[in-house]
Design a protein around this motif. Structure first.
Motif, short mmCIF file in Angstrom:
data_model
loop_
_atom_site.label_atom_id
_atom_site.label_comp_id
_atom_site.label_asym_id
_atom_site.label_seq_id
_atom_site.Cartn_x
_atom_site.Cartn_y
_atom_site.Cartn_z
N ASN A 18 45.77 -8.42 20.42
CA ASN A 18 44.69 -7.88 19.59
C ASN A 18 44.49 -6.39 19.86
O ASN A 18 44.27 -5.61 18.93
CB ASN A 18 43.37 -8.62 19.84
N GLU A 19 44.56 -6.00 21.11
CA GLU A 19 44.37 -4.59 21.46
C GLU A 19 45.47 -3.74 20.86
O GLU A 19 45.21 -2.64 20.36
CB GLU A 19 44.31 -4.41 22.97
N ASP A 20 46.69 -4.24 20.85
CA ASP A 20 47.79 -3.51 20.24
C ASP A 20 47.54 -3.30 18.75
O ASP A 20 47.78 -2.22 18.21
CB ASP A 20 49.11 -4.27 20.47
N MET A 21 47.02 -4.32 18.08
CA MET A 21 46.69 -4.19 16.65
C MET A 21 45.57 -3.16 16.45
O MET A 21 45.61 -2.37 15.51
CB MET A 21 46.29 -5.55 16.07
N LEU A 23 44.84 -0.57 18.39
CA LEU A 23 45.38 0.77 18.65
C LEU A 23 46.26 1.23 17.49
O LEU A 23 46.21 2.40 17.10
CB LEU A 23 46.15 0.79 19.97
N ASN A 24 47.04 0.32 16.92
CA ASN A 24 47.85 0.67 15.76
C ASN A 24 46.98 1.03 14.56
O ASN A 24 47.31 1.94 13.80
CB ASN A 24 48.81 -0.47 15.40
N ALA A 25 45.88 0.32 14.39
CA ALA A 25 44.96 0.62 13.28
C ALA A 25 44.34 2.00 13.46
O ALA A 25 44.23 2.79 12.50
CB ALA A 25 43.87 -0.45 13.19
N LYS A 27 45.62 4.51 15.11
CA LYS A 27 46.71 5.48 14.88
C LYS A 27 46.94 5.65 13.38
O LYS A 27 47.15 6.76 12.89
CB LYS A 27 47.97 5.00 15.59
N ALA A 28 46.89 4.55 12.63
CA ALA A 28 47.11 4.61 11.18
C ALA A 28 46.01 5.39 10.47
O ALA A 28 46.27 6.04 9.45
CB ALA A 28 47.22 3.19 10.61
N LYS A 34 41.68 10.31 15.69
CA LYS A 34 42.07 11.19 16.79
C LYS A 34 40.90 12.09 17.18
O LYS A 34 40.58 12.22 18.37
CB LYS A 34 43.27 12.05 16.39
N ALA A 56 43.31 4.53 23.80
CA ALA A 56 43.66 4.68 22.38
C ALA A 56 44.45 5.96 22.13
O ALA A 56 45.34 6.00 21.28
CB ALA A 56 42.40 4.66 21.52
N ALA A 59 48.42 6.37 22.02
CA ALA A 59 49.16 6.23 20.76
C ALA A 59 49.36 7.58 20.06
O ALA A 59 50.24 7.72 19.22
CB ALA A 59 48.42 5.26 19.83
#
Length: 128
Positions: A18-21, A23-25, A27-28, A34, A56, A59
């Motif tokens: 879930n954390e990877d998702m 962080l990807n969100a 970044k997206a 940022k 975060a 990424a």
């Protein structure tokens, strides 16, 4: 902005997948995320929010502004008292591009517990 805050508040709450998702969100989302994360990572007093923002920002490590901000924080904070935060800031410094910044990173007097992480980052530059 509300989505960024909601995602940020989920960091550290769930499992790795879930954390990877999350962080990807973030970044997206890009620049707005940022900018929010840079604001949070610099906030004082230092607390768990700074650590979550640094997690975060890993990424975004290829972004020059993010890597420079991480270097600056490493030079300013007490690395012994804030070793978890420092670990993430070290990882972000992989994105440092200029020789002067890389040299400044290598000149930081890292506590023993962080020296191996710093060495791994320095070695990664030799291979790039």
């Amino acid at each position: 902005k509300r989505a960024i805050i909601s995602l940020f508040e989920l960091i550290g709450e769930g499992d790795f997948f879930n954390e990877d998702m999350i962080l990807n969100a973030l970044k997206a989302i890009g620049a707005p995320a940022k900018d929010f994360l840079l604001h949070v990572v610099h906030a004082r007093p230092l607390n768990q929010d700074n650590e979550h923002a640094a997690v975060a920002l890993v990424a975004f490590r290829d972004d020059v502004d993010v890597a420079e901000a991480a270097l600056k924080m490493l030079q300013e904070i007490d690395l012994t008292k804030n070793s978890t935060l420092a670990t993430y800031l070290i990882l972000i410094c992989e994105g440092l591009k200029s020789d002067n910044q890389r040299k400044a990173f290598q000149e930081i007097n890292f506590p023993k517990a962080l020296q191996q992480d710093a060495k791994v980052i320095s070695n990664s530059w030799k291979n790039s």
